[in-house]
Design a protein around this motif. Sequence first.
Motif, short mmCIF file in Angstrom:
data_model
loop_
_atom_site.label_atom_id
_atom_site.label_comp_id
_atom_site.label_asym_id
_atom_site.label_seq_id
_atom_site.Cartn_x
_atom_site.Cartn_y
_atom_site.Cartn_z
N VAL A 91 0.87 -1.17 0.00
CA VAL A 91 0.00 0.00 0.00
C VAL A 91 0.91 1.23 0.00
CG1 VAL A 91 -1.77 1.30 1.25
CG2 VAL A 91 -1.82 -1.21 1.25
N VAL A 92 0.69 2.11 -0.97
CA VAL A 92 1.53 3.28 -1.12
C VAL A 92 0.64 4.51 -1.31
CG1 VAL A 92 3.31 4.37 -2.55
CG2 VAL A 92 3.37 1.92 -2.19
N GLU A 93 1.07 5.60 -0.72
CA GLU A 93 0.35 6.86 -0.84
C GLU A 93 0.98 7.70 -1.95
OE1 GLU A 93 -0.13 10.40 2.26
OE2 GLU A 93 -0.92 8.49 2.99
N LEU A 94 0.12 8.24 -2.80
CA LEU A 94 0.55 9.10 -3.91
C LEU A 94 -0.18 10.44 -3.82
CD1 LEU A 94 0.09 6.41 -6.71
CD2 LEU A 94 2.28 7.20 -5.80
N SER A 99 -4.31 16.12 -3.10
CA SER A 99 -4.83 15.26 -2.04
C SER A 99 -4.08 13.94 -2.09
CB SER A 99 -6.34 15.04 -2.21
OG SER A 99 -6.60 14.32 -3.40
N SER A 100 -4.29 13.13 -1.09
CA SER A 100 -3.59 11.86 -0.98
C SER A 100 -4.47 10.72 -1.48
CB SER A 100 -3.22 11.64 0.48
OG SER A 100 -2.36 10.56 0.59
N ILE A 101 -3.90 9.84 -2.30
CA ILE A 101 -4.61 8.64 -2.73
C ILE A 101 -3.72 7.44 -2.40
CG2 ILE A 101 -5.98 9.70 -4.55
CD1 ILE A 101 -3.95 8.67 -6.58
N LYS A 102 -4.37 6.30 -2.14
CA LYS A 102 -3.62 5.09 -1.85
C LYS A 102 -3.88 4.05 -2.93
CE LYS A 102 -3.26 5.73 3.07
NZ LYS A 102 -3.54 5.27 4.40
N THR A 155 -5.06 3.29 -12.13
CA THR A 155 -4.29 4.46 -11.71
C THR A 155 -3.02 4.53 -12.55
OG1 THR A 155 -5.09 4.19 -9.44
CG2 THR A 155 -3.19 5.64 -9.77
N GLY A 182 -1.74 9.43 -10.25
CA GLY A 182 -1.07 9.60 -8.97
C GLY A 182 0.40 9.92 -9.18
N ASP A 197 4.22 10.22 -7.81
CA ASP A 197 5.15 9.63 -6.85
C ASP A 197 6.33 10.57 -6.61
OD1 ASP A 197 6.01 7.53 -5.18
OD2 ASP A 197 7.06 6.50 -6.81
N ASP A 211 8.08 6.70 -3.13
CA ASP A 211 7.66 5.54 -2.34
C ASP A 211 7.16 4.39 -3.20
OD1 ASP A 211 8.34 6.83 0.01
OD2 ASP A 211 6.29 7.48 0.44
#
Length: 178
Positions: free
Chosen positions: A26-29, A35-38, A80, A105, A107, A112
């Motif tokens: 699971v990575v946050e972009l 805003s943050s998406i996972k 994505t 998204g 990076d 990450d």
Amino acid sequence: MANITVGGNVANLVGNEVNVGDLAPVVELAAKDLSSIKVGGVSDKIQILAVVPSLDTEVCATETRKFNQSVAGKDNVKLTVISMDLPFAMGRFCSTEGIENIQVGSDFRNKDFANAYGVLIKDGALAGLSARAIFIVNKDGKIIHKEIVSEVTNEPNYETIQKIIKENGGCSTGGCSL
């Protein structure tokens, strides 16, 4: 660790190599609005993680347009497109190209995703960007398909992606063509 070619020149990849059968990290972009998406992990949809070096290149733009057209109406698929592009540039690209059916998204903050999935280009002309790759993650969070495109200027194998999505119930509506 794998390597790829960029215009025929060898480039090495670094990061944590993940393979089919592994749990997708699971990575946050950053989304185009910051805003943050996972991505990765367990989800209510099949995830297609389409990794590209930059939306500002013709091959990446073409790939993204094809994916945008192909996922329209597919309720069981979330696609994505992931790159190192700044979120503002991604937003501008989507607006200009009419990209509405997929999520983008970035990076760019900490790389990450590229490090977690082993697609960070270590050297050569595109050092610091991500290799062109496709990861398909089932609803249980397992990687069911991985393609690291051997020559970064080539597009991924759309037929194989279509087959994997169809076999895993991702084509309930809108047909299944990529």
